[in-house]
Write a protein that holds these residues in place. Structure first.
Motif, mmCIF file in Angstrom:
data_model
loop_
_atom_site.group_PDB
_atom_site.id
_atom_site.type_symbol
_atom_site.label_atom_id
_atom_site.label_comp_id
_atom_site.label_asym_id
_atom_site.label_seq_id
_atom_site.Cartn_x
_atom_site.Cartn_y
_atom_site.Cartn_z
ATOM 1 N N ALA A 122 0.816 -1.211 0.000
ATOM 2 C CA ALA A 122 0.000 0.000 0.000
ATOM 3 C C ALA A 122 0.851 1.263 0.000
ATOM 4 N N VAL A 123 2.104 1.171 0.364
ATOM 5 C CA VAL A 123 3.027 2.307 0.278
ATOM 6 C C VAL A 123 3.565 2.428 -1.147
ATOM 7 N N LYS A 124 3.949 1.315 -1.742
ATOM 8 C CA LYS A 124 4.562 1.333 -3.073
ATOM 9 C C LYS A 124 3.621 1.855 -4.151
ATOM 10 N N ARG A 125 2.379 1.398 -4.124
ATOM 11 C CA ARG A 125 1.454 1.753 -5.200
ATOM 12 C C ARG A 125 1.149 3.254 -5.256
ATOM 13 N N PRO A 126 0.699 3.884 -4.175
ATOM 14 C CA PRO A 126 0.436 5.328 -4.285
ATOM 15 C C PRO A 126 1.706 6.146 -4.490
ATOM 16 N N ALA A 127 2.821 5.707 -3.904
ATOM 17 C CA ALA A 127 4.075 6.449 -4.085
ATOM 18 C C ALA A 127 4.461 6.457 -5.553
ATOM 19 N N GLY A 128 4.341 5.313 -6.216
ATOM 20 C CA GLY A 128 4.637 5.247 -7.642
ATOM 21 C C GLY A 128 3.697 6.132 -8.451
ATOM 22 N N HIS A 129 2.444 6.115 -8.093
ATOM 23 C CA HIS A 129 1.449 6.943 -8.789
ATOM 24 C C HIS A 129 1.719 8.437 -8.579
ATOM 25 N N LEU A 130 2.010 8.817 -7.345
ATOM 26 C CA LEU A 130 2.174 10.237 -7.020
ATOM 27 C C LEU A 130 3.476 10.831 -7.535
ATOM 28 N N ARG A 131 4.384 10.016 -7.994
ATOM 29 C CA ARG A 131 5.627 10.547 -8.579
ATOM 30 C C ARG A 131 5.379 11.209 -9.931
ATOM 31 N N ARG A 132 4.263 10.877 -10.560
ATOM 32 C CA ARG A 132 3.932 11.502 -11.854
ATOM 33 C C ARG A 132 3.340 12.882 -11.597
ATOM 34 N N ALA A 133 3.766 13.850 -12.369
ATOM 35 C CA ALA A 133 3.304 15.230 -12.201
ATOM 36 C C ALA A 133 1.787 15.332 -12.370
ATOM 37 N N GLY A 134 1.177 16.157 -11.550
ATOM 38 C CA GLY A 134 -0.246 16.446 -11.667
ATOM 39 C C GLY A 134 -1.168 15.357 -11.164
ATOM 40 N N THR A 135 -0.647 14.384 -10.442
ATOM 41 C CA THR A 135 -1.496 13.304 -9.943
ATOM 42 C C THR A 135 -1.898 13.555 -8.502
ATOM 43 N N ARG A 136 -2.916 12.870 -8.092
ATOM 44 C CA ARG A 136 -3.338 12.896 -6.692
ATOM 45 C C ARG A 136 -3.899 11.534 -6.359
#
Length: 121
Positions: A24-38
């Motif tokens: 659960a840490v890896k998935r959102p962290a990977g997603h949030l590294r992309r600009a403009g994501t939340r």
């Protein structure tokens, strides 16, 4: 309005993540590294959302975290969780909540007025 400055405690031992929490840490962290994501993390009560959020912030190297909770008691609980996990960053909780009356915060907060306060009009 009460402004509470949380003192910087000594480094404490960090809690260990369960395998599902680590994922659960890896998935959102990977997603949030992309600009403009939340992201919005939804999980059942008692599954470690606060700890997952702390470690996600760590994984991202976040310098500033906005943690939104629906109650003032959860704000206090969240601040204590960050402190227990060894975070020594400066924390300020601003609310109408009287932290001096909250027994589990007595050791963690200063109920004196801070030396510098800015009031928004």
């Amino acid at each position: 309005m009460t402004v509470v400055e949380v003192p910087r405690p000594g480094r404490s031992e960090r809690a260990r993540l369960f395998p599902d929490q680590a994922e659960a840490v890896k998935r959102p962290a990977g997603h949030l590294r992309r600009a403009g994501t939340r992201a919005l993390f939804v999980s059942a009560t008692g599954t470690g959302k606060t700890l997952v959020s702390i470690r996600t912030a760590d994984e991202l190297g976040a310098r500033l975290v906005l943690f939104v909770v629906p109650t003032l008691d959860l704000a206090a609980q969240t601040a204590l969780a960050w402190l227990r996990d060894g975070h020594s960053e400066h924390m300020v909780i601003v609310s109408s909540f009287d932290a001096c009356g909250h027994d589990d915060l007595v050791a963690a907060v200063s109920c004196r007025p801070p030396t510098r306060v800015r009031w928004a009009a």
